[in-house]
Design an enzyme around this catalytic site. Structure first.
Site, PDB file in Angstrom:
ATOM      1  N   HIS A 111     -17.567 -11.125   5.954  1.00 51.86           N
ATOM      2  CA  HIS A 111     -16.284 -10.484   6.252  1.00 51.86           C
ATOM      3  C   HIS A 111     -15.542 -11.289   7.306  1.00 51.86           C
ATOM      4  CE1 HIS A 111     -13.682  -7.082   7.932  1.00 51.86           C
ATOM      5  NE2 HIS A 111     -13.262  -7.307   6.713  1.00 51.86           N
ATOM      6  N   HIS A 112     -14.299 -11.650   6.960  1.00 53.43           N
ATOM      7  CA  HIS A 112     -13.408 -12.355   7.873  1.00 53.43           C
ATOM      8  C   HIS A 112     -12.112 -11.566   7.989  1.00 53.43           C
ATOM      9  CE1 HIS A 112     -15.348 -16.584   7.102  1.00 53.43           C
ATOM     10  NE2 HIS A 112     -16.066 -15.831   7.906  1.00 53.43           N
ATOM     11  N   GLU A 113     -12.024 -10.674   8.944  1.00 48.26           N
ATOM     12  CA  GLU A 113     -10.757  -9.995   9.223  1.00 48.26           C
ATOM     13  C   GLU A 113      -9.958 -10.862  10.181  1.00 48.26           C
ATOM     14  OE1 GLU A 113      -7.581  -8.383   9.245  1.00 48.26           O
ATOM     15  OE2 GLU A 113      -9.001  -7.171   8.089  1.00 48.26           O
ATOM     16  N   GLU A 149      -7.431  -6.822  -2.935  1.00 51.54           N
ATOM     17  CA  GLU A 149      -6.923  -5.453  -2.812  1.00 51.54           C
ATOM     18  C   GLU A 149      -5.488  -5.452  -3.325  1.00 51.54           C
ATOM     19  OE1 GLU A 149      -7.129  -2.149   0.764  1.00 51.54           O
ATOM     20  OE2 GLU A 149      -6.121  -4.053   1.123  1.00 51.54           O
ATOM     21  N   HIS A 189      -8.211  -8.967   1.086  1.00 52.89           N
ATOM     22  CA  HIS A 189      -7.564  -7.672   1.318  1.00 52.89           C
ATOM     23  C   HIS A 189      -6.304  -7.883   2.151  1.00 52.89           C
ATOM     24  CE1 HIS A 189     -10.589  -4.470   0.022  1.00 52.89           C
ATOM     25  NE2 HIS A 189     -10.987  -5.635  -0.488  1.00 52.89           N
ATOM     26  N   GLU A 190      -5.345  -6.969   1.982  1.00 48.91           N
ATOM     27  CA  GLU A 190      -3.995  -7.168   2.514  1.00 48.91           C
ATOM     28  C   GLU A 190      -3.504  -8.556   2.101  1.00 48.91           C
ATOM     29  OE1 GLU A 190      -6.410  -4.410   4.326  1.00 48.91           O
ATOM     30  OE2 GLU A 190      -6.543  -6.493   5.010  1.00 48.91           O
ATOM     31  N   GLU A 222       0.817  -1.209   0.000  1.00 46.49           N
ATOM     32  CA  GLU A 222       0.000   0.000   0.000  1.00 46.49           C
ATOM     33  C   GLU A 222       0.855   1.264   0.000  1.00 46.49           C
ATOM     34  OE1 GLU A 222      -3.035  -0.486   2.972  1.00 46.49           O
ATOM     35  OE2 GLU A 222      -3.661  -2.409   2.141  1.00 46.49           O
ATOM     36  N   GLU A 244      -9.720   3.812   0.610  1.00 39.76           N
ATOM     37  CA  GLU A 244      -9.764   4.224   2.011  1.00 39.76           C
ATOM     38  C   GLU A 244      -8.670   5.225   2.366  1.00 39.76           C
ATOM     39  OE1 GLU A 244      -7.510   0.251   1.977  1.00 39.76           O
ATOM     40  OE2 GLU A 244      -9.164   1.199   0.919  1.00 39.76           O
TER      41      GLU A 244
END
Length: 677
Positions: free
Chosen positions: A378-380, A477, A458-459, A176, A483
């Site tokens: 969503h699974h963070e 991502e 993501h990440e 990022e 963001e």
């Protein structure tokens, strides 16, 4: 006399062609590219690449450093070479185009050591007219059972001076970063894709394809314009440990006369294995809204409490909005227990099956189903794969039972801070693009596929085209997303998206989350685009799962520009680049898979521009209604981002449109086919 004769015989023998190094060569189908593989006086294998007879990559080394055995570098000889040709077409279940032509010539070079170990290494090149890939294949052999790789010795020795677009490797914030634009000699250690434009205008992108059970490759500049592979560290002494036989990922070079030629190349996809999942008709590309942007603006929180975003009432409001406007899904973040406290880079408290008391998963999915909408899960993980994998099967079973067809996963942890379980059963810290994380992501994909669930990571680990093999890896991502325009210091500058098209997006789809109308944020410059550019991003930045990312009230207050977001598809039959320069501007057109309509997106950097767009991509002899969303006369990303003009006109394939783009601006057009073809 006898001595003179012996000396002459020795010289003649030394000069004999039979003792000269064997050289293997091959060309692409239309003889645009050629590769030469040989060994030097020390038996060091090298390759070189030319385009239309002109060198692009000078002789560059091949080989490996092993941590427990002599290098696979010297004393090699070419013992065999084989060629074959392939020309086939395969269909994408979803994507930028309906079908892909896979046409290449292959060269397989067998290298065997002349030392007593006689270890063998095959190097396989696939040459397309717009690029090439090469990989190593380790065959089964008696003197090498397991390859414990400390480093690859692969080089890319670039011939010509060039400008490079790159982001740094081994920094804390993963991928990022804003792109650097420098002479190639000023690159340090870069992530891939790294994109180059030579002084003569040749465009080159260096990347990799089919990253499976291996460490991600970065590019370390060794000297001048010579780069060497720098594999992401592992969790032990070796960066990669594999039992033989196995292939490495493909090292790729996309090569084109224009920047747009890089975008339309299918090289990365073609170098991946075909679909392993069978029937994937259950994968549904869609647009979605979500409980997300409001958290980035501090209007809501992921954690529980008075500002909790993932409440029944708030989610129902989003479901109703999605149903009213024909959007397929609603993403909900912060629904599950574990968000309270210091979760970043920890993740030990996350539950993937238990929700907060004010969120009823079964009730909400049932309500959404009746409205023709699905919830996106969503699974963070906070990079804690140990905790996640313990719960993963139960979590996917839960989502399957209530009808959640897609999951956004997250790995928010500093680079090198992901947690994995080693073969020793202990927890180790790992890099996001190391071998252990490559293994983890495939376990997630396979577990999700068993439940007919798609993954938007993501990440993530970098994209290398594995969506061909695992079509449920629907997006990811892996770059500086929208963001950063909410809170970044700095935010994303006007050139950012025009950089992404020719760098990160060459690897595959990106969940960039466009569609922002509320331009004032915590970032110093807010959202540094015009409204028209936000609309154009739905065409320019490809993802089969596209978010309408802004607050619902901003869409409700502006129904006319929002209509383009309602109308624009996410699945395409064809994609073409009308014009473009890296970091400056680009115009992309795409054809809808479900109709004869075309869509155009054009974006600029901080400079205003007037671009010419021939409409020759339209069907000849047919009329179209062009629904145009353009920057107004006063539009400017700094002073008047909301100045947008919406108008219609009738056009044909013979017309040429003039696209006037404001500073930080864009233009979006829907071409509605009129009458029969």
């Amino acid at each position: 006399m006898i001595l003179r004769l012996l000396a002459a015989a020795v010289l003649a023998l030394a000069a004999s062609p039979a003792l000269a190094a064997v050289t293997a060569t091959a060309t692409s189908p239309d003889k645009v590219l050629s590769v030469t593989v040989t060994t030097d006086n020390d038996g060091q294998p090298t390759y070189s690449v030319s385009r239309l007879g002109r060198p692009v990559v000078a002789p560059s080394k091949l080989g490996f450093i092993l941590v427990d055995a002599p290098k696979l570098q010297r004393n090699f000889e070419v013992t065999d070479q084989k060629t074959r040709s392939v020309d086939e077409t395969w269909d994408l279940p979803w994507g930028e185009r309906k079908s892909v032509r896979n046409r290449f010539n292959e060269l397989r070079v067998t290298l065997v050591e002349k030392t007593p170990l006689h270890r063998r290494l095959d190097v396989v090149f696939r040459l397309y007219d717009d690029g090439l890939g090469f990989r190593y294949e380790f065959p089964e052999q008696p003197n090498l059972k397991t390859a414990r790789i400390g480093e690859e010795l692969t080089e890319f020795s670039l011939v010509d001076e060039a400008t490079a677009w790159w982001i740094p490797a081994y920094e804390w914030n993963r991928e990022e970063y804003l792109y650097n634009t420098t002479p190639v000699e000023e690159v340090s250690v870069a992530q891939t894709p790294m994109t180059l434009r030579t002084k003569d205008g040749l465009h080159v992108s260096i990347h990799e394809a089919s990253l499976v059970d291996y460490a991600g490759m970065n590019l370390a500049r060794a000297q001048d314009r010579r780069f060497k592979a720098s594999l992401t560290p592992g969790i032990g002494e070796a960066k990669v440990e594999r039992a033989l036989p196995f292939p490495t990922p493909w090292r790729t070079l996309q090569i084109a006369d224009s920047a747009g030629g890089l975008v339309t190349s299918s090289l990365i996809l073609n170098l991946n294995d075909p679909n392993k999942l069978g029937d994937v008709s259950w994968i549904k590309p869609m647009k979605y809204v979500g409980v997300w942007w409001e958290m980035h603006l501090d209007h809501k929180t992921w954690g529980s409490g008075p500002k909790h975003g993932a409440t029944n009432d708030n989610v129902i409001r989003h479901i109703d909005f999605a149903a009213k406007h024909g959007l397929g899904g609603v993403l909900v973040e912060g629904w599950n227990k574990g968000w309270d406290g210091a979760w970043f880079a920890d993740g030990s408290e996350f539950s993937f099956t238990e929700s907060y008391p004010d969120f009823d998963l079964a009730k909400l999915t049932d309500y959404a189903r009746k409205k023709g909408v699905v919830l996106i899960g969503h699974h963070e993980t906070a990079g804690n794969t140990v905790v996640y994998e313990r719960q993963m099967d139960a979590a996917f079973d839960l989502y399957k039972s209530v009808g959640v067809p897609a999951v956004k996963t997250g790995y928010v942890a500093d680079a090198g801070g992901a947690q994995v379980t080693g073969v020793d059963g202990k927890v180790h810290f790992a890099w996001h693009e190391g071998q252990a994380m490559a293994q983890h992501h495939l376990r997630v994909l396979e577990a999700a596929a068993k439940r007919q669930i798609a993954i938007n990571a993501h990440e993530p680990i970098k994209d290398t085209g594995l969506r061909r093999t695992y079509p449920n890896w629907i997006s990811r991502e892996g770059a500086r997303g929208m963001e950063f325009s909410a809170w970044g210091q700095p935010g994303n500058p006007p050139e950012h998206e025009a950089n992404l098209v020719f760098t990160r997006l060459l690897a595959g789809p990106m969940d960039y989350t466009p569609g922002i109308f509320g331009m004032k944020t915590k970032a110093p410059d807010g959202v540094a685009t015009t409204w028209a550019k936000q609309l154009a991003l739905y065409v320019v930045i490809y993802s089969p799962i596209q978010m309408a990312a802004d607050l619902l009230e901003n869409y409700e207050a502006n129904p006319k520009p929002f209509k383009f977001i309602e109308d624009v598809p996410v699945d395409w039959a064809d994609t073409r680049v009308v014009n473009g320069e890296i970091g400056d501007f680009v115009t992309i057109v795409r054809k809808d898979r479900k109709s004869d309509d075309w869509y155009l997106g054009a974006i600029s950097d901080e400079q205003g521009r007037v671009l010419s767009a021939p409409l020759s991509f339209l069907d000849p002899g047919r009329k179209y209604r062009a629904e145009i969303y353009r920057d107004g006369d006063k539009a400017d990303w700094k002073t008047a981002p909301q100045d947008i003009v919406i108008e219609t006109r009738e056009v044909t394939a013979a017309d040429v449109l003039e696209l006037k783009l404001a500073p930080g601006g864009g233009q979006a057009i829907r071409f509605v086919a009129l009458g029969k073809r």
